[in-house]
Design a protein around this motif. Structure first.
Motif, PDB file in Angstrom:
ATOM      1  N   ASP A 133      74.299  -5.877  33.919  1.00 31.72           N
ATOM      2  CA  ASP A 133      73.763  -7.020  34.692  1.00 31.72           C
ATOM      3  C   ASP A 133      72.118  -6.419  34.553  1.00 31.72           C
ATOM      4  OD1 ASP A 133      75.973  -8.105  35.251  1.00 31.72           O
ATOM      5  OD2 ASP A 133      75.796  -7.802  37.317  1.00 31.72           O
ATOM      6  N   ASP A 134      71.704  -6.545  33.376  1.00 31.53           N
ATOM      7  CA  ASP A 134      70.116  -6.376  33.277  1.00 31.53           C
ATOM      8  C   ASP A 134      69.658  -7.343  32.034  1.00 31.53           C
ATOM      9  OD1 ASP A 134      70.884  -5.205  30.779  1.00 31.53           O
ATOM     10  OD2 ASP A 134      70.518  -3.046  31.701  1.00 31.53           O
ATOM     11  N   ARG A 135      68.388  -7.548  31.960  1.00 31.56           N
ATOM     12  CA  ARG A 135      67.944  -8.290  30.957  1.00 31.56           C
ATOM     13  C   ARG A 135      68.238  -7.821  29.742  1.00 31.56           C
ATOM     14  NH1 ARG A 135      64.722 -12.879  30.585  1.00 31.56           N
ATOM     15  NH2 ARG A 135      63.850 -13.058  28.283  1.00 31.56           N
ATOM     16  N   ALA A 136      68.483  -6.831  29.220  1.00 31.13           N
ATOM     17  CA  ALA A 136      68.609  -6.135  27.764  1.00 31.13           C
ATOM     18  C   ALA A 136      70.079  -6.761  27.666  1.00 31.13           C
ATOM     19  CB  ALA A 136      68.476  -4.758  27.745  1.00 31.13           C
ATOM     20  N   GLY A 137      70.805  -6.236  28.558  1.00 34.64           N
ATOM     21  CA  GLY A 137      72.421  -6.701  28.349  1.00 34.64           C
ATOM     22  C   GLY A 137      72.671  -8.069  27.922  1.00 34.64           C
ATOM     23  N   VAL A 138      71.992  -8.934  28.990  1.00 35.89           N
ATOM     24  CA  VAL A 138      72.136 -10.550  28.994  1.00 35.89           C
ATOM     25  C   VAL A 138      71.640 -10.974  27.507  1.00 35.89           C
ATOM     26  CG1 VAL A 138      72.131 -12.592  29.847  1.00 35.89           C
ATOM     27  CG2 VAL A 138      72.813 -10.475  31.366  1.00 35.89           C
ATOM     28  N   GLU A 139      70.409 -10.409  27.308  1.00 33.82           N
ATOM     29  CA  GLU A 139      69.674 -10.868  26.029  1.00 33.82           C
ATOM     30  C   GLU A 139      70.783 -10.455  24.680  1.00 33.82           C
ATOM     31  OE1 GLU A 139      66.131  -8.599  25.949  1.00 33.82           O
ATOM     32  OE2 GLU A 139      64.827 -10.273  26.707  1.00 33.82           O
ATOM     33  N   ARG A 140      71.314  -9.323  24.745  1.00 33.78           N
ATOM     34  CA  ARG A 140      72.061  -9.254  23.562  1.00 33.78           C
ATOM     35  C   ARG A 140      73.314  -9.973  23.515  1.00 33.78           C
ATOM     36  NH1 ARG A 140      70.992  -4.028  25.237  1.00 33.78           N
ATOM     37  NH2 ARG A 140      72.830  -3.773  26.681  1.00 33.78           N
ATOM     38  N   LEU A 141      73.886 -10.295  24.709  1.00 33.63           N
ATOM     39  CA  LEU A 141      75.003 -11.363  24.719  1.00 33.63           C
ATOM     40  C   LEU A 141      74.582 -12.775  24.148  1.00 33.63           C
ATOM     41  CD1 LEU A 141      77.864 -12.517  25.716  1.00 33.63           C
ATOM     42  CD2 LEU A 141      76.491 -13.066  27.691  1.00 33.63           C
ATOM     43  N   VAL A 142      73.449 -13.218  24.585  1.00 32.86           N
ATOM     44  CA  VAL A 142      73.164 -14.576  24.082  1.00 32.86           C
ATOM     45  C   VAL A 142      72.603 -14.594  22.584  1.00 32.86           C
ATOM     46  CG1 VAL A 142      71.061 -16.237  24.489  1.00 32.86           C
ATOM     47  CG2 VAL A 142      72.443 -15.301  26.448  1.00 32.86           C
ATOM     48  N   ALA A 143      71.766 -13.429  21.982  1.00 35.47           N
ATOM     49  CA  ALA A 143      71.715 -13.246  20.793  1.00 35.47           C
ATOM     50  C   ALA A 143      72.922 -13.403  20.067  1.00 35.47           C
ATOM     51  CB  ALA A 143      70.696 -11.986  20.497  1.00 35.47           C
ATOM     52  N   ARG A 144      73.936 -12.518  20.232  1.00 32.68           N
ATOM     53  CA  ARG A 144      75.118 -12.325  19.514  1.00 32.68           C
ATOM     54  C   ARG A 144      75.807 -13.476  19.421  1.00 32.68           C
ATOM     55  NH1 ARG A 144      80.236 -11.435  19.952  1.00 32.68           N
ATOM     56  NH2 ARG A 144      81.251 -10.266  18.259  1.00 32.68           N
ATOM     57  N   ASP A 145      76.087 -14.165  20.565  1.00 37.52           N
ATOM     58  CA  ASP A 145      76.904 -15.359  20.862  1.00 37.52           C
ATOM     59  C   ASP A 145      76.272 -16.497  21.843  1.00 37.52           C
ATOM     60  OD1 ASP A 145      78.628 -17.218  21.259  1.00 37.52           O
ATOM     61  OD2 ASP A 145      80.233 -16.041  21.377  1.00 37.52           O
TER      62      ASP A 145
ATOM     63  N   ALA B 176      74.937 -24.235  27.578  1.00 37.81           N
ATOM     64  CA  ALA B 176      74.801 -23.041  27.184  1.00 37.81           C
ATOM     65  C   ALA B 176      73.460 -22.475  27.684  1.00 37.81           C
ATOM     66  CB  ALA B 176      74.855 -22.771  25.751  1.00 37.81           C
ATOM     67  N   ALA B 177      73.564 -21.175  28.521  1.00 36.51           N
ATOM     68  CA  ALA B 177      72.023 -20.697  28.832  1.00 36.51           C
ATOM     69  C   ALA B 177      71.382 -20.488  27.610  1.00 36.51           C
ATOM     70  CB  ALA B 177      72.300 -19.557  29.481  1.00 36.51           C
ATOM     71  N   THR B 178      70.053 -20.480  27.493  1.00 38.75           N
ATOM     72  CA  THR B 178      69.072 -20.050  26.502  1.00 38.75           C
ATOM     73  C   THR B 178      68.137 -18.803  26.835  1.00 38.75           C
ATOM     74  OG1 THR B 178      67.158 -21.230  27.503  1.00 38.75           O
ATOM     75  CG2 THR B 178      68.629 -22.425  26.096  1.00 38.75           C
ATOM     76  N   PRO B 179      67.714 -18.044  26.057  1.00 40.50           N
ATOM     77  CA  PRO B 179      66.981 -16.962  26.386  1.00 40.50           C
ATOM     78  C   PRO B 179      65.781 -17.182  27.726  1.00 40.50           C
ATOM     79  CG  PRO B 179      67.168 -17.042  24.211  1.00 40.50           C
ATOM     80  CD  PRO B 179      67.619 -18.388  24.705  1.00 40.50           C
ATOM     81  N   GLU B 180      65.480 -18.343  27.775  1.00 44.82           N
ATOM     82  CA  GLU B 180      64.543 -18.742  28.569  1.00 44.82           C
ATOM     83  C   GLU B 180      65.199 -18.484  30.149  1.00 44.82           C
ATOM     84  OE1 GLU B 180      64.753 -20.689  25.804  1.00 44.82           O
ATOM     85  OE2 GLU B 180      63.133 -19.495  24.838  1.00 44.82           O
ATOM     86  N   ASP B 181      66.673 -18.775  30.127  1.00 51.17           N
ATOM     87  CA  ASP B 181      67.215 -18.978  31.507  1.00 51.17           C
ATOM     88  C   ASP B 181      67.613 -17.641  31.974  1.00 51.17           C
ATOM     89  OD1 ASP B 181      67.528 -21.764  31.455  1.00 51.17           O
ATOM     90  OD2 ASP B 181      69.058 -21.578  30.060  1.00 51.17           O
ATOM     91  N   LEU B 182      67.193 -16.495  31.234  1.00 45.22           N
ATOM     92  CA  LEU B 182      67.876 -15.190  31.616  1.00 45.22           C
ATOM     93  C   LEU B 182      67.489 -14.536  32.813  1.00 45.22           C
ATOM     94  CD1 LEU B 182      68.293 -13.624  28.083  1.00 45.22           C
ATOM     95  CD2 LEU B 182      69.816 -15.267  29.311  1.00 45.22           C
ATOM     96  N   ASP B 183      66.096 -14.821  33.255  1.00 45.14           N
ATOM     97  CA  ASP B 183      65.706 -14.278  34.464  1.00 45.14           C
ATOM     98  C   ASP B 183      66.175 -15.005  35.543  1.00 45.14           C
ATOM     99  OD1 ASP B 183      64.174 -11.965  33.405  1.00 45.14           O
ATOM    100  OD2 ASP B 183      62.297 -13.611  32.986  1.00 45.14           O
ATOM    101  N   THR B 184      66.455 -16.312  35.456  1.00 46.81           N
ATOM    102  CA  THR B 184      66.762 -17.093  36.418  1.00 46.81           C
ATOM    103  C   THR B 184      68.508 -16.725  36.562  1.00 46.81           C
ATOM    104  OG1 THR B 184      65.436 -18.741  35.800  1.00 46.81           O
ATOM    105  CG2 THR B 184      67.446 -19.596  36.948  1.00 46.81           C
ATOM    106  N   VAL B 185      69.098 -16.443  35.355  1.00 49.03           N
ATOM    107  CA  VAL B 185      70.627 -16.349  35.540  1.00 49.03           C
ATOM    108  C   VAL B 185      70.637 -14.734  36.338  1.00 49.03           C
ATOM    109  CG1 VAL B 185      72.559 -15.643  34.327  1.00 49.03           C
ATOM    110  CG2 VAL B 185      71.328 -17.420  33.716  1.00 49.03           C
ATOM    111  N   LEU B 186      69.841 -14.032  36.163  1.00 46.08           N
ATOM    112  CA  LEU B 186      69.758 -12.390  36.807  1.00 46.08           C
ATOM    113  C   LEU B 186      69.872 -12.504  38.086  1.00 46.08           C
ATOM    114  CD1 LEU B 186      68.524 -10.430  33.699  1.00 46.08           C
ATOM    115  CD2 LEU B 186      70.971 -10.291  34.704  1.00 46.08           C
ATOM    116  N   ALA B 187      68.730 -13.420  38.621  1.00 43.94           N
ATOM    117  CA  ALA B 187      68.768 -13.638  39.983  1.00 43.94           C
ATOM    118  C   ALA B 187      69.746 -14.277  40.819  1.00 43.94           C
ATOM    119  CB  ALA B 187      67.162 -14.250  40.042  1.00 43.94           C
ATOM    120  N   PHE B 188      70.342 -15.166  40.013  1.00 47.94           N
ATOM    121  CA  PHE B 188      71.415 -16.121  40.534  1.00 47.94           C
ATOM    122  C   PHE B 188      72.603 -15.120  40.683  1.00 47.94           C
ATOM    123  CE2 PHE B 188      75.220 -18.392  39.594  1.00 47.94           C
ATOM    124  CZ  PHE B 188      75.444 -19.461  40.612  1.00 47.94           C
ATOM    125  N   TRP B 189      72.927 -14.319  40.089  1.00 47.09           N
ATOM    126  CA  TRP B 189      74.120 -13.584  40.163  1.00 47.09           C
ATOM    127  C   TRP B 189      73.920 -12.526  41.384  1.00 47.09           C
ATOM    128  CZ3 TRP B 189      74.621 -11.758  34.447  1.00 47.09           C
ATOM    129  CH2 TRP B 189      75.495 -12.661  33.639  1.00 47.09           C
TER     130      TRP B 189
END
Length: 141
Positions: A32-44, A8-21
């Motif tokens: 596809d922005d930091r706020a959107g992916v942060e909400r995803l990982v925070a919720r689930d 599972a990706a962690t909050p620390e991975d999010l910038d890397t994931v966005l760049a990867f995409w």
């Protein structure tokens, strides 16, 4: 493929994931922005699944479960690592997660024009369901 790590990706991975995409994913999404992916990982925290090789991301999938349906998004494999079983490993992890949560059927968001994705999803046992059409409305926030 013993050097492939699925987690599972962690909050620390999010910038890397966005760049990867930007390199590996087909198309972009309104989320596809930091706020959107942060909400995803925070919720689930287990929804964003990351495949790594040598500590570098080589694939992702979002395995979202709302308590009723299982949804797959952002299955992406780095172009230099395709056709090596990474998508298969990511989908296996996502499907195991769904079964563990009580899910009974998974669906995937697949771009109509992405023929290579169609072949990959078909090989994984998924097929289009032509009687359904996705209706969308962007929400102002």
């Amino acid at each position: 493929m013993t050097d492939l790590r699925i987690r599972a990706a962690t909050p620390e991975d999010l910038d890397t994931v966005l760049a990867f995409w930007k390199v590996a994913a087909e198309g972009t999404s309104i989320s596809d922005d930091r706020a959107g992916v942060e909400r995803l990982v925070a919720r689930d925290p287990e929804a964003l699944i990351l495949a790594e090789r040598g500590g570098e991301p080589v694939g992702t999938v979002i395995a979202g479960f709302d308590g009723w349906r299982c949804h797959l998004y952002r299955l992406a494999v780095h172009p230099d690592h395709r056709r090596q079983g990474i998508a298969t490993a990511l989908l296996a992890a996502a499907e195991e997660r769904f079964v563990r949560l009580g899910g009974r059927r998974a669906d995937a968001m697949v771009l109509t024009r992405n023929e290579s994705a169609h072949r990959a999803w078909d090989a994984a046992g998924y097929g289009p369901e032509e009687k359904w059409r996705r209706w969308v409305k962007p929400l102002a926030g």
